[in-house]
Design a protein around this motif. Structure first.
Motif, mmCIF file in Angstrom:
data_model
loop_
_atom_site.group_PDB
_atom_site.id
_atom_site.type_symbol
_atom_site.label_atom_id
_atom_site.label_comp_id
_atom_site.label_asym_id
_atom_site.label_seq_id
_atom_site.Cartn_x
_atom_site.Cartn_y
_atom_site.Cartn_z
ATOM 1 N N UNK A 97 0.841 -1.190 0.000
ATOM 2 C CA UNK A 97 0.000 0.000 0.000
ATOM 3 C C UNK A 97 0.873 1.234 0.000
ATOM 4 N N UNK A 98 0.750 2.013 -1.054
ATOM 5 C CA UNK A 98 1.462 3.282 -1.165
ATOM 6 C C UNK A 98 0.572 4.396 -0.611
ATOM 7 N N UNK A 99 1.153 5.505 -0.183
ATOM 8 C CA UNK A 99 0.360 6.611 0.357
ATOM 9 C C UNK A 99 -0.718 7.070 -0.622
ATOM 10 N N UNK A 100 -1.944 7.161 -0.129
ATOM 11 C CA UNK A 100 -3.051 7.641 -0.945
ATOM 12 C C UNK A 100 -3.611 6.628 -1.921
ATOM 13 N N UNK A 101 -3.114 5.401 -1.846
ATOM 14 C CA UNK A 101 -3.583 4.364 -2.771
ATOM 15 C C UNK A 101 -4.175 3.191 -2.007
ATOM 16 N N UNK A 102 -4.968 2.387 -2.716
ATOM 17 C CA UNK A 102 -5.536 1.198 -2.107
ATOM 18 C C UNK A 102 -4.474 0.107 -1.970
ATOM 19 N N UNK A 103 -4.752 -0.817 -1.054
ATOM 20 C CA UNK A 103 -3.862 -1.953 -0.896
ATOM 21 C C UNK A 103 -3.915 -2.795 -2.168
ATOM 22 N N UNK A 104 -2.732 -3.224 -2.613
ATOM 23 C CA UNK A 104 -2.583 -3.869 -3.910
ATOM 24 C C UNK A 104 -1.951 -5.242 -3.757
ATOM 25 N N UNK A 105 -2.511 -6.220 -4.453
ATOM 26 C CA UNK A 105 -1.913 -7.557 -4.477
ATOM 27 C C UNK A 105 -0.560 -7.509 -5.169
ATOM 28 N N UNK A 106 0.410 -8.226 -4.611
ATOM 29 C CA UNK A 106 1.743 -8.297 -5.201
ATOM 30 C C UNK A 106 2.068 -9.722 -5.646
ATOM 31 N N UNK A 107 1.920 -10.673 -4.741
ATOM 32 C CA UNK A 107 2.300 -12.055 -5.050
ATOM 33 C C UNK A 107 1.668 -12.969 -4.013
ATOM 34 N N UNK A 108 1.556 -14.263 -4.380
ATOM 35 C CA UNK A 108 0.957 -15.197 -3.436
ATOM 36 C C UNK A 108 1.338 -16.622 -3.765
ATOM 37 N N UNK A 109 1.267 -17.459 -2.725
ATOM 38 C CA UNK A 109 1.320 -18.900 -2.859
ATOM 39 C C UNK A 109 -0.097 -19.425 -2.773
ATOM 40 N N UNK A 110 -0.390 -20.478 -3.529
ATOM 41 C CA UNK A 110 -1.628 -21.198 -3.297
ATOM 42 C C UNK A 110 -1.534 -21.926 -1.962
ATOM 43 N N UNK A 111 -2.690 -22.349 -1.479
ATOM 44 C CA UNK A 111 -2.729 -22.989 -0.168
ATOM 45 C C UNK A 111 -1.870 -24.248 -0.130
ATOM 46 N N UNK A 112 -1.820 -25.001 -1.215
ATOM 47 C CA UNK A 112 -1.009 -26.220 -1.234
ATOM 48 C C UNK A 112 0.464 -25.931 -1.504
ATOM 49 N N UNK A 113 0.778 -24.657 -1.719
ATOM 50 C CA UNK A 113 2.160 -24.255 -1.909
ATOM 51 C C UNK A 113 2.735 -24.587 -3.267
ATOM 52 N N UNK A 114 1.919 -25.133 -4.161
ATOM 53 C CA UNK A 114 2.451 -25.595 -5.445
ATOM 54 C C UNK A 114 2.483 -24.504 -6.495
ATOM 55 N N UNK A 115 1.669 -23.494 -6.331
ATOM 56 C CA UNK A 115 1.538 -22.464 -7.356
ATOM 57 C C UNK A 115 1.810 -21.083 -6.780
ATOM 58 N N UNK A 116 2.397 -20.246 -7.625
ATOM 59 C CA UNK A 116 2.636 -18.856 -7.251
ATOM 60 C C UNK A 116 1.986 -17.930 -8.278
ATOM 61 N N UNK A 117 1.648 -16.755 -7.820
ATOM 62 C CA UNK A 117 0.938 -15.785 -8.638
ATOM 63 C C UNK A 117 1.553 -14.416 -8.381
ATOM 64 N N UNK A 118 1.603 -13.608 -9.432
ATOM 65 C CA UNK A 118 2.250 -12.303 -9.311
ATOM 66 C C UNK A 118 1.438 -11.217 -10.003
ATOM 67 N N UNK A 119 1.542 -10.017 -9.452
ATOM 68 C CA UNK A 119 1.082 -8.819 -10.137
ATOM 69 C C UNK A 119 1.916 -8.672 -11.409
ATOM 70 N N UNK A 120 1.264 -8.283 -12.494
ATOM 71 C CA UNK A 120 1.974 -8.215 -13.780
ATOM 72 C C UNK A 120 3.224 -7.350 -13.706
ATOM 73 N N UNK A 121 3.139 -6.246 -13.002
ATOM 74 C CA UNK A 121 4.255 -5.296 -13.012
ATOM 75 C C UNK A 121 5.452 -5.765 -12.194
ATOM 76 N N UNK A 122 5.303 -6.834 -11.409
ATOM 77 C CA UNK A 122 6.422 -7.335 -10.632
ATOM 78 C C UNK A 122 6.918 -8.679 -11.144
ATOM 79 N N UNK A 123 6.152 -9.324 -12.025
ATOM 80 C CA UNK A 123 6.554 -10.638 -12.519
ATOM 81 C C UNK A 123 7.900 -10.527 -13.238
ATOM 82 N N UNK A 124 8.788 -11.447 -12.914
ATOM 83 C CA UNK A 124 10.131 -11.405 -13.468
ATOM 84 C C UNK A 124 11.111 -10.626 -12.615
#
Length: 124
Positions: free
Chosen positions: A39-66
């Protein structure tokens, strides 16, 4: 319940790297989908990255992928966010979160537990 404590934030120049840690206590984080938000000042909280519950999969915000990578150490009950090639627009408070009722989510309101946040500041 699970308690989450983030660490590793700081000030870095553009192009630099930081590694954030999120230590979980209470129930093991293998019972939860684990995510990083920011969360940046004046902005909404934003998803960045996550693990699935089983830990097998990861997900990223497009602008941070790579550039950002999530990893986990089950023995230490800790997840990490390695951030490389940082940009001034990555400046924010970064939060670790745990979601108990879903396999994965990029939506903040699906997460049940949150850490206190750690500040990341990237200078131009």
């Amino acid at each position: 319940q699970v308690q989450l404590v983030e660490s590793g934030g700081g000030l870095v120049q553009a192009g630099g790297s930081l590694r954030l840690s999120c230590a979980a206590s209470g129930r093991t984080f293998s019972d939860y989908a684990m995510g990083w938000f920011r969360q940046a000042p004046g902005k909404e909280r934003e998803f960045v990255a996550a693990f699935s519950r089983d830990g097998r999969n990861t997900f990223y915000l497009d602008s941070v992928e790579g550039r950002f990578t999530v990893s986990r150490d089950n023995a230490m009950n800790t997840i990490y966010l390695q951030m490389n090639s940082l940009r001034p627009e990555d400046t924010a408070v970064y939060y670790c979160a745990a979601a108990g009722g879903v396999a994965f989510s990029s939506t903040a309101n699906r997460y049940d537990y949150w850490g206190q946040g750690t500040q990341v500041t990237v200078s131009a």
